[in-house]
Design an enzyme around this catalytic site. Structure first.
Site, PDB file in Angstrom:
ATOM      1  N   ARG A  96      11.880 -84.594   3.288  1.00  0.00           N
ATOM      2  CA  ARG A  96      11.721 -83.393   1.405  1.00  0.00           C
ATOM      3  C   ARG A  96      12.287 -82.393   1.885  1.00  0.00           C
ATOM      4  O   ARG A  96      11.333 -81.895   2.600  1.00  0.00           O
ATOM      5  CB  ARG A  96      10.880 -83.960   1.168  1.00  0.00           C
ATOM      6  N   ASN A 112       9.369 -77.277  11.720  1.00  0.00           N
ATOM      7  CA  ASN A 112      10.614 -78.128  11.384  1.00  0.00           C
ATOM      8  C   ASN A 112      10.986 -78.514  13.242  1.00  0.00           C
ATOM      9  O   ASN A 112      11.718 -77.933  13.163  1.00  0.00           O
ATOM     10  CB  ASN A 112      11.154 -77.752   9.946  1.00  0.00           C
ATOM     11  N   HIS A 114      14.146 -80.660  14.386  1.00  0.00           N
ATOM     12  CA  HIS A 114      15.717 -80.801  13.685  1.00  0.00           C
ATOM     13  C   HIS A 114      16.368 -81.799  15.050  1.00  0.00           C
ATOM     14  O   HIS A 114      16.396 -80.655  15.694  1.00  0.00           O
ATOM     15  CB  HIS A 114      16.326 -80.060  13.306  1.00  0.00           C
TER      16      HIS A 114
HETATM   17  C1  GRF Z   1      13.439 -87.345  14.572  1.00  0.00           C
HETATM   18  O1  GRF Z   1      14.168 -87.146  14.555  1.00  0.00           O
HETATM   19  C2  GRF Z   1      13.134 -85.548  13.449  1.00  0.00           C
HETATM   20  O2  GRF Z   1      13.960 -84.919  14.452  1.00  0.00           O
HETATM   21  C3  GRF Z   1      14.144 -85.837  12.835  1.00  0.00           C
HETATM   22  O3  GRF Z   1      14.233 -87.466  11.972  1.00  0.00           O
HETATM   23  C4  GRF Z   1      13.003 -88.193  13.003  1.00  0.00           C
HETATM   24  C5  GRF Z   1      11.458 -88.548  12.601  1.00  0.00           C
HETATM   25  O4  GRF Z   1      11.496 -89.395  13.759  1.00  0.00           O
HETATM   26  N1  GRF Z   1      14.038 -85.042  11.866  1.00  0.00           N
HETATM   27  P1  GRF Z   1       9.726 -89.752  13.926  1.00  0.00           P
HETATM   28  O5  GRF Z   1       9.107 -90.502  12.776  1.00  0.00           O
HETATM   29  O6  GRF Z   1       9.419 -88.840  14.416  1.00  0.00           O
HETATM   30  O7  GRF Z   1       9.937 -91.100  14.972  1.00  0.00           O
END
Ligand code: GRF
Length: 223
Positions: A96, A112, A114
């Site tokens: 979100r 964050n 990504h």
């Molecule tokens: C990860 O790839 C993160 O970078 C992205 O969403 C995924 C979450 O994976 N934003 P998890 O829930 O930490 O296993």
């Protein structure tokens, strides 16, 4: 920043990044502890992982982005974070958009992760977009959050090769392994008070960080 920071994690999914943060805190690799995990998804695996480790797990429903209710819901998230005395907000698969107020409440203390080499491939399908585009190197970015999505000064990036025959899933798995290494490192640098923001640059110990080696993929045949 003093030693042993309190970390608040925002997550929406299974929480493997959360797990890597928990494991590194418990192993003493991060000078801090996770004080609370907040999720917009009531049944999310991340909440389960938090409870398994005795960490407060809080579900906060979040309304459609941009609505007054979304502002209010983010206000609730801020309250929970503040009630836990959080020094650092770490988004780990939080799907979100956060409000500007949340960023302003934790200036220079919201980060964050990504799964792409930003500023390429922002958004919710970073791995798929990179694979479809045909890039040779994909990867992960940990960055300070600002008021935009997948924006903000970059702390650390990790690159992986894209292999012929890769699918979105195989590339996701390769990137995820690197996510689990770079996110704890970024959090520890923060906990140690070693990061400063200078415009778009993040300095480690006051210096721009120099890359240690070239990353070339496919391997070069000419020297
Ligand atoms: C990860 O790839 C993160 O970078 C992205 O969403 C995924 C979450 O994976 N934003 P998890 O829930 O930490 O296993």
């Amino acid at each position: 920043m003093s030693a042993n920071i309190k970390i608040g994690v925002l997550a929406s999914g299974g929480g493997t990044n959360l797990q890597s943060l928990i494991d590194n805190c418990e192993a003493g690799n991060i000078d801090g502890a996770i004080a609370v995990v907040i999720s917009d998804v009531p049944q999310a695996g991340c909440l389960e992982r938090a409870r398994d480790h005795g960490i407060d797990a809080v579900h906060v429903p979040v309304a459609k982005t941009g609505t007054p209710q979304w502002e209010q819901d983010n206000g609730r998230i801020i309250e929970v974070l503040q009630a836990h005395g959080v020094d650092l907000v770490a988004m780990a698969g939080y799907m979100r958009k956060i409000t500007p107020r949340l960023v302003q409440t934790f200036p220079g203390a919201a980060i964050n992760i990504h799964p792409a080499l930003l500023p390429s491939f922002p958004g919710t399908h970073g791995q798929r977009d990179a694979n479809d585009y045909g890039v040779k190197l994909a990867g992960v970015t940990v960055h300070f959050a600002d008021e935009e999505f997948d924006s903000g000064p970059i702390i650390i990036q990790g690159a992986v090769p894209v292999l012929s025959g890769d699918t979105e899933d195989s590339l996701r798995d390769r990137i995820l392994k690197v996510e689990h290494k770079v996110y704890p490192q970024a959090v520890q640098w923060f906990a140690q008070g070693r990061l400063t923001i200078s415009g778009r640059r993040v300095l480690l110990d006051g210096e721009p960080v120099a890359g240690s080696q070239e990353l070339v993929w496919p391997p070069m045949e000419m020297v």
